[in-house]
Design an enzyme around this catalytic site. Structure first.
Site, short mmCIF file in Angstrom:
data_model
loop_
_atom_site.label_atom_id
_atom_site.label_comp_id
_atom_site.label_asym_id
_atom_site.label_seq_id
_atom_site.Cartn_x
_atom_site.Cartn_y
_atom_site.Cartn_z
CE LYS A 142 -0.37 4.25 -6.83
NZ LYS A 142 -0.10 3.31 -5.71
CE1 TYR A 152 0.05 7.80 -6.79
CE2 TYR A 152 -1.79 8.60 -8.10
CZ TYR A 152 -1.31 7.88 -7.03
OH TYR A 152 -2.19 7.23 -6.21
CG ASN A 164 -1.55 1.33 1.49
OD1 ASN A 164 -2.47 1.75 0.80
ND2 ASN A 164 -1.01 2.05 2.47
P1 NAD Z 1 -0.82 8.51 2.93
O1 NAD Z 1 0.18 9.55 2.50
O2 NAD Z 1 -1.88 8.88 3.91
O3 NAD Z 1 -0.05 7.21 3.48
C1 NAD Z 1 1.07 6.73 2.79
C2 NAD Z 1 1.72 5.63 3.57
O4 NAD Z 1 2.90 5.25 2.85
C3 NAD Z 1 2.16 6.03 4.96
O5 NAD Z 1 1.89 4.97 5.86
C4 NAD Z 1 3.66 6.22 4.84
O6 NAD Z 1 4.39 5.83 6.00
C5 NAD Z 1 4.01 5.27 3.72
N1 NAD Z 1 5.21 5.74 3.03
C6 NAD Z 1 5.39 6.94 2.41
N2 NAD Z 1 6.65 7.01 1.94
C7 NAD Z 1 7.27 5.85 2.29
C8 NAD Z 1 8.56 5.32 2.08
N3 NAD Z 1 9.50 6.00 1.42
N4 NAD Z 1 8.86 4.09 2.57
C9 NAD Z 1 7.92 3.38 3.21
N5 NAD Z 1 6.66 3.80 3.43
C10 NAD Z 1 6.35 5.04 2.98
O7 NAD Z 1 -1.43 7.95 1.57
P2 NAD Z 1 -2.84 7.30 1.20
O8 NAD Z 1 -3.65 8.35 0.54
O9 NAD Z 1 -3.41 6.52 2.33
O10 NAD Z 1 -2.35 6.32 0.03
C11 NAD Z 1 -2.09 4.95 0.23
C12 NAD Z 1 -2.05 4.30 -1.13
O11 NAD Z 1 -3.28 4.54 -1.81
C13 NAD Z 1 -0.94 4.85 -2.04
O12 NAD Z 1 -0.38 3.79 -2.77
C14 NAD Z 1 -1.69 5.80 -2.96
O13 NAD Z 1 -1.04 5.95 -4.20
C15 NAD Z 1 -3.02 5.08 -3.09
N6 NAD Z 1 -4.15 5.93 -3.50
C16 NAD Z 1 -4.61 6.94 -2.70
C17 NAD Z 1 -5.69 7.72 -3.13
C18 NAD Z 1 -6.25 8.84 -2.28
O14 NAD Z 1 -7.10 9.61 -2.77
N7 NAD Z 1 -5.88 8.97 -1.02
C19 NAD Z 1 -6.28 7.47 -4.37
C20 NAD Z 1 -5.78 6.44 -5.17
C21 NAD Z 1 -4.71 5.67 -4.71
#
Ligand code: NAD
Length: 245
Positions: free
Chosen positions: A157, A153, A88
């Site tokens: 994906k 990005y 994730n």
């Molecule tokens: P967030 O920024 O709230 O959380 C990201 C997580 O990734 C955190 O736990 C952080 O510790 C970890 N992380 C960041 N950099 C890191 C690194 N270098 N090494 C290890 N861990 C690391 O993000 P989110 O919005 O919860 O996103 C989680 C996933 O969902 C991601 O893959 C994101 O691309 C995907 N996503 C999010 C959305 C959205 O709208 N929030 C939409 C589509 C996809």
């Protein structure tokens, strides 16, 4: 739904990952969360404790294969098996292509793609040996349609989708299922902090009339991780209220 299963969730300290950790705990799994730093891992674990949930945390460098491999082996030795991996952890990017450096592009690919490869590679022999497992990846709605800025990005994906579909084929003979969830705009801290004027037009563009909650995405992971999805592999499941942007 996950009683007796051992699950590893990368990027499990906040947002979608943390919600997935909580959902898996509520459903009986032993959860090991990965974060990028000790402080954020400790914060997530203590927040779980406040809700009477228990997990374990690690913060391996996901781009260091040896470190990832030894962490996964340590978990396997401690719990005997690793049934579920949720890849994730991810970061996003903004800006026109001329303003992005090679390093910016590499940073995205390193976490969103190369780390997914590393953790999946490290768990594969463990899952093969135990004759089954589930690998789940976090894609995005932009993996289908692209996005008009921040080219790294969506590129990352699209790669996650290709990785998912291909690894599903490679590992199906070993009873290892590989799927992805493609969230739409989801209300993590970052999105929640946006001004109302920015959020409202976004909501208007979503046919189901609301932004996704982290719980929506965690529930999709729960289903795909569970035995209810026993015959599902190689799927990228959109969880986006039909947002198509
Ligand atoms: P967030 O920024 O709230 O959380 C990201 C997580 O990734 C955190 O736990 C952080 O510790 C970890 N992380 C960041 N950099 C890191 C690194 N270098 N090494 C290890 N861990 C690391 O993000 P989110 O919005 O919860 O996103 C989680 C996933 O969902 C991601 O893959 C994101 O691309 C995907 N996503 C999010 C959305 C959205 O709208 N929030 C939409 C589509 C996809």
């Amino acid at each position: 739904m996950l009683k007796g299963k051992v699950a590893v969730v990368t990027g499990g300290t906040r947002g979608i990952g943390f919600e997935t950790v909580k959902t898996f705990c509520e459903n009986g799994a032993k959860v090991i969360l990965f974060g990028s730093r000790k402080e954020t891992v400790d914060k997530a674990l203590s927040s779980l404790k406040d809700s009477n949930m228990e997990a374990e945390g690690y913060f391996p460098n996901l781009n260091d294969y040896k470190e990832v491999e030894s962490t996964m082996q340590e978990i396997k030795e401690k719990y005997g098996h690793i049934d579920i991996l949720v890849n994730n952890a991810g970061i996003s990017q903004k800006g026109p292509i001329e303003e992005l450096s090679t390093e910016d592009f590499e940073k995205i690919i390193n976490l969103n793609v190369n780390a997914v490869f590393n953790v999946s590679k490290a768990v594969t022999p463990i899952m093969k040996e135990q004759k089954g497992g589930v690998i789940l990846n976090t894609s995005s709605m932009v993996s289908r349609y692209g996005q008009p800025s921040g080219i790294g990005y969506p590129t990352s994906k699209f790669a996650v989708n290709g990785f998912t579909l291909s690894l599903a084929r490679e590992l199906a003979p070993f009873n290892i299922r590989v799927n992805a969830v493609a969230p739409g705009i989801t209300k993590t801290d970052m999105v929640a902090a946006l001004p109302e004027a920015m959020i409202e037009p976004l909501i208007q563009s979503i046919p189901l009339g609301r932004i996704g909650e982290t719980r929506d995405i965690a529930n999709a992971f729960l289903f795909l991780a569970s035995d209810l999805a026993d015959y599902i592999t190689g799927v990228v499941l959109s969880v986006d209220g039909l947002a198509r942007c």
